[in-house]
Design an enzyme around this catalytic site. Structure first.
Site, PDB file in Angstrom:
ATOM      1  N   LYS A 118       0.855  -1.182   0.000  1.00 21.80           N
ATOM      2  CA  LYS A 118       0.000   0.000   0.000  1.00 21.80           C
ATOM      3  C   LYS A 118       0.886   1.226   0.000  1.00 21.80           C
ATOM      4  CE  LYS A 118      -4.451   1.052   0.363  1.00 21.80           C
ATOM      5  NZ  LYS A 118      -5.629   0.363  -0.139  1.00 21.80           N
ATOM      6  N   GLY A 138     -23.898   3.879   3.775  1.00 17.78           N
ATOM      7  CA  GLY A 138     -23.025   4.476   2.745  1.00 17.78           C
ATOM      8  C   GLY A 138     -23.444   4.001   1.365  1.00 17.78           C
ATOM      9  N   VAL A 139     -23.969   4.934   0.554  1.00 23.62           N
ATOM     10  CA  VAL A 139     -24.464   4.535  -0.773  1.00 23.62           C
ATOM     11  C   VAL A 139     -23.637   5.215  -1.862  1.00 23.62           C
ATOM     12  CG1 VAL A 139     -26.765   3.809  -0.088  1.00 23.62           C
ATOM     13  CG2 VAL A 139     -26.356   6.225  -0.598  1.00 23.62           C
ATOM     14  N   GLY A 140     -22.320   5.066  -1.741  1.00 23.69           N
ATOM     15  CA  GLY A 140     -21.414   5.565  -2.776  1.00 23.69           C
ATOM     16  C   GLY A 140     -21.231   4.520  -3.846  1.00 23.69           C
ATOM     17  N   VAL A 166     -19.678   1.577  -3.906  1.00 21.71           N
ATOM     18  CA  VAL A 166     -19.941   0.174  -3.541  1.00 21.71           C
ATOM     19  C   VAL A 166     -21.376   0.006  -3.018  1.00 21.71           C
ATOM     20  CG1 VAL A 166     -19.259  -1.723  -2.028  1.00 21.71           C
ATOM     21  CG2 VAL A 166     -17.507  -0.267  -3.064  1.00 21.71           C
TER      22      VAL A 166
HETATM   23  P1  NAD Z   1     -17.446   6.206  -1.886  1.00 20.68           P
HETATM   24  O1  NAD Z   1     -16.697   7.401  -1.441  1.00 20.68           O
HETATM   25  O2  NAD Z   1     -17.899   6.108  -3.295  1.00 20.68           O
HETATM   26  O3  NAD Z   1     -18.759   6.017  -0.976  1.00 20.68           O
HETATM   27  C1  NAD Z   1     -18.748   6.088   0.406  1.00 20.68           C
HETATM   28  C2  NAD Z   1     -20.089   6.674   0.843  1.00 20.68           C
HETATM   29  O4  NAD Z   1     -20.190   6.561   2.248  1.00 20.68           O
HETATM   30  C3  NAD Z   1     -20.245   8.153   0.495  1.00 20.68           C
HETATM   31  O5  NAD Z   1     -21.510   8.363  -0.132  1.00 20.68           O
HETATM   32  C4  NAD Z   1     -20.168   8.844   1.864  1.00 20.68           C
HETATM   33  O6  NAD Z   1     -20.937  10.036   1.918  1.00 20.68           O
HETATM   34  C5  NAD Z   1     -20.734   7.776   2.759  1.00 20.68           C
HETATM   35  N1  NAD Z   1     -20.370   7.890   4.175  1.00 20.68           N
HETATM   36  C6  NAD Z   1     -19.195   8.305   4.712  1.00 20.68           C
HETATM   37  N2  NAD Z   1     -19.260   8.241   6.043  1.00 20.68           N
HETATM   38  C7  NAD Z   1     -20.483   7.756   6.364  1.00 20.68           C
HETATM   39  C8  NAD Z   1     -21.142   7.445   7.571  1.00 20.68           C
HETATM   40  N3  NAD Z   1     -20.554   7.628   8.765  1.00 20.68           N
HETATM   41  N4  NAD Z   1     -22.413   6.982   7.519  1.00 20.68           N
HETATM   42  C9  NAD Z   1     -23.027   6.792   6.332  1.00 20.68           C
HETATM   43  N5  NAD Z   1     -22.453   7.071   5.152  1.00 20.68           N
HETATM   44  C10 NAD Z   1     -21.193   7.538   5.165  1.00 20.68           C
HETATM   45  O7  NAD Z   1     -16.522   4.957  -1.481  1.00 20.68           O
HETATM   46  P2  NAD Z   1     -16.631   3.466  -2.004  1.00 20.68           P
HETATM   47  O8  NAD Z   1     -15.659   3.283  -3.110  1.00 20.68           O
HETATM   48  O9  NAD Z   1     -18.065   3.094  -2.188  1.00 20.68           O
HETATM   49  O10 NAD Z   1     -16.023   2.678  -0.766  1.00 20.68           O
HETATM   50  C11 NAD Z   1     -16.822   2.406   0.374  1.00 20.68           C
HETATM   51  C12 NAD Z   1     -16.063   1.497   1.327  1.00 20.68           C
HETATM   52  O11 NAD Z   1     -15.718   0.295   0.638  1.00 20.68           O
HETATM   53  C13 NAD Z   1     -14.725   2.051   1.859  1.00 20.68           C
HETATM   54  O12 NAD Z   1     -14.516   1.546   3.156  1.00 20.68           O
HETATM   55  C14 NAD Z   1     -13.703   1.455   0.913  1.00 20.68           C
HETATM   56  O13 NAD Z   1     -12.421   1.378   1.536  1.00 20.68           O
HETATM   57  C15 NAD Z   1     -14.299   0.091   0.695  1.00 20.68           C
HETATM   58  N6  NAD Z   1     -13.855  -0.577  -0.524  1.00 20.68           N
HETATM   59  C16 NAD Z   1     -14.078  -0.010  -1.725  1.00 20.68           C
HETATM   60  C17 NAD Z   1     -13.653  -0.668  -2.877  1.00 20.68           C
HETATM   61  C18 NAD Z   1     -13.905  -0.102  -4.252  1.00 20.68           C
HETATM   62  O14 NAD Z   1     -13.675  -0.846  -5.224  1.00 20.68           O
HETATM   63  N7  NAD Z   1     -14.383   1.118  -4.394  1.00 20.68           N
HETATM   64  C19 NAD Z   1     -12.989  -1.902  -2.780  1.00 20.68           C
HETATM   65  C20 NAD Z   1     -12.797  -2.476  -1.523  1.00 20.68           C
HETATM   66  C21 NAD Z   1     -13.236  -1.796  -0.402  1.00 20.68           C
END
Ligand code: NAD
Length: 348
Positions: free
Chosen positions: A80, A181-183, A185
């Site tokens: 990392k 969290g509805v980003g 993933v």
């Molecule tokens: P993202 O930034 O697209 O979405 C995250 C969402 O969570 C955002 O909408 C944010 O506003 C919301 N959020 C933040 N804090 C919050 C809280 N306390 N309560 C509710 N919502 C909250 O990120 P992502 O890419 O969807 O990643 C989400 C998680 O999955 C992270 O922990 C990331 O490390 C993990 N992850 C992502 C991937 C990937 O391929 N993107 C792969 C493995 C793990």
């Protein structure tokens, strides 16, 4: 303090510090293990309160990548990078180029990709200086590109496997899934579950985002601080790490916790707590490996999108193996997963 004096030092093969005065770059690349292949793991661009926190983050995240890549069946080790987003270290093309040269100097022992604060466009800039990059934009049908939708697919399959195990359900119609969290993933997961007729309860600190998605998919939005304790069949943490603590575990009403966020358990003891409550827990780095499978196969040049999807379809089987061993040994699923991963990288 030297890296090996940090509590999170775990016989890392190398911890490399980089400085480029011209661009302001300060970066740490931690290589945890190359036992299975080049150490793969994203690059995080983050403002740390202290530079020691950046070292800790790199040490912890790189070990997690060793476990994740091993459990995903990838011929890749774990590493990392973190770039310290200090005053004077703006994410300019010059800084990304300096980071690319740093990665190149490791001669392929470390392969970088996107992580928090780094986009695929940033990776394109990095790729001008090094070949050891994945997560670059790709054409249709090829492996690679944005890992988010592939992570969401793996989490979806894992949620289904957990629902089958805990609830005896073969389909998701009417199953109530609470997503934190509805980003990229969590949003992707919600769309896949909506197709199956699941009942969605959504929350995000960006409340408008959760409300819009709930309206679109026919679900319900709840305040972010309430989501983990709602009445649900499945709770799916898809936002931040360290959300499963003594307090939140005690308040869980769902018999399943299965989500995409990294490092969901605040401490190893929380793995025991969730197990002792009889909750089916999907170890995070096993269920959320879809994205690394996608970018890993891109870097290795092994197969196309169909191959990526085939490998992601193996995630539920891995979870079943873990849950079976957890049942047989009485140990938490999180501990069982760590043991399996350590064995795979020759440290068991
Ligand atoms: P993202 O930034 O697209 O979405 C995250 C969402 O969570 C955002 O909408 C944010 O506003 C919301 N959020 C933040 N804090 C919050 C809280 N306390 N309560 C509710 N919502 C909250 O990120 P992502 O890419 O969807 O990643 C989400 C998680 O999955 C992270 O922990 C990331 O490390 C993990 N992850 C992502 C991937 C990937 O391929 N993107 C792969 C493995 C793990």
């Amino acid at each position: 303090m030297a890296p090996w004096d940090y509590p999170d030092f775990d016989d890392h093969e190398g911890v490399h510090l980089f400085r480029d005065a011209a661009s302001g770059l300060r970066a740490i690349v931690a290589v945890h293990s190359t036992a299975l292949g080049p150490a793969a793991g994203g690059c995080r661009y983050w403002r740390y309160a202290r530079s020691a926190d950046a070292v800790t983050d790199a040490l912890r995240l790189s070990r997690g990548m060793s476990y994740k890549n091993a459990m995903a069946g990838l011929p890749m080790g774990g590493g990392k990078a973190v770039i310290l987003a200090d005053e004077g270290a703006a994410k300019t093309p010059t800084l990304l180029a300096a980071f690319g040269r740093a990665v190149e100097s490791l001669g392929g022992r470390y392969v970088t990709a996107e992580d928090v604060g780094i986009s695929d466009a940033d990776m394109v800039a990095v790729s001008k200086e090094t070949r050891h990059v994945s997560g670059l934009p790709v054409g249709g049908g090829a492996a690679g590109g944005d890992p988010g939708p592939f992570t969401a697919l793996g989490v979806y399959l894992g949620v289904r496997a957990a629902a089958k195990r805990a609830l005896g359900r073969d389909d998701m119609a009417g199953v109530r899934v609470a997503i934190q969290g509805v980003g990229s993933v969590g949003g992707g997961l919600a769309r896949l579950l909506a197709r199956d007729g699941a009942k969605l309860v959504l929350a995000d600190v960006d409340t408008a985002r959760a409300e819009a998605l709930a309206a679109e998919l026919g679900g319900e939005a709840v305040p972010a601080d309430a989501i983990l304790g709602v009445e649900a069949d499945v709770v799916s943490p898809c936002a931040l790490g360290a959300v499963l603590t003594a307090d939140t575990i005690a308040a869980l009403k769902a018999p399943v916790v299965a989500g995409g966020a990294n490092n969901q358990l605040a401490t190893p003891e929380d793995g025991w707590r969730i197990h002792q409550r009889g909750i089916v827990y999907a170890p995070d780095y096993v269920i959320n490996a879809g994205g690394i499978i996608n970018v890993g196969l891109e870097y290795l040049g092994q197969g196309d999108r169909a191959e990526v999807e085939k490998r992601i379809a193996e995630i539920p089987g891995r979870l079943d193996t873990i849950w079976e061993e957890s049942k047989a040994t009485g140990d938490p699923a999180a501990l069982v997963a760590d043991r399996l991963a350590q064995r795979l990288i020759g440290r068991g």
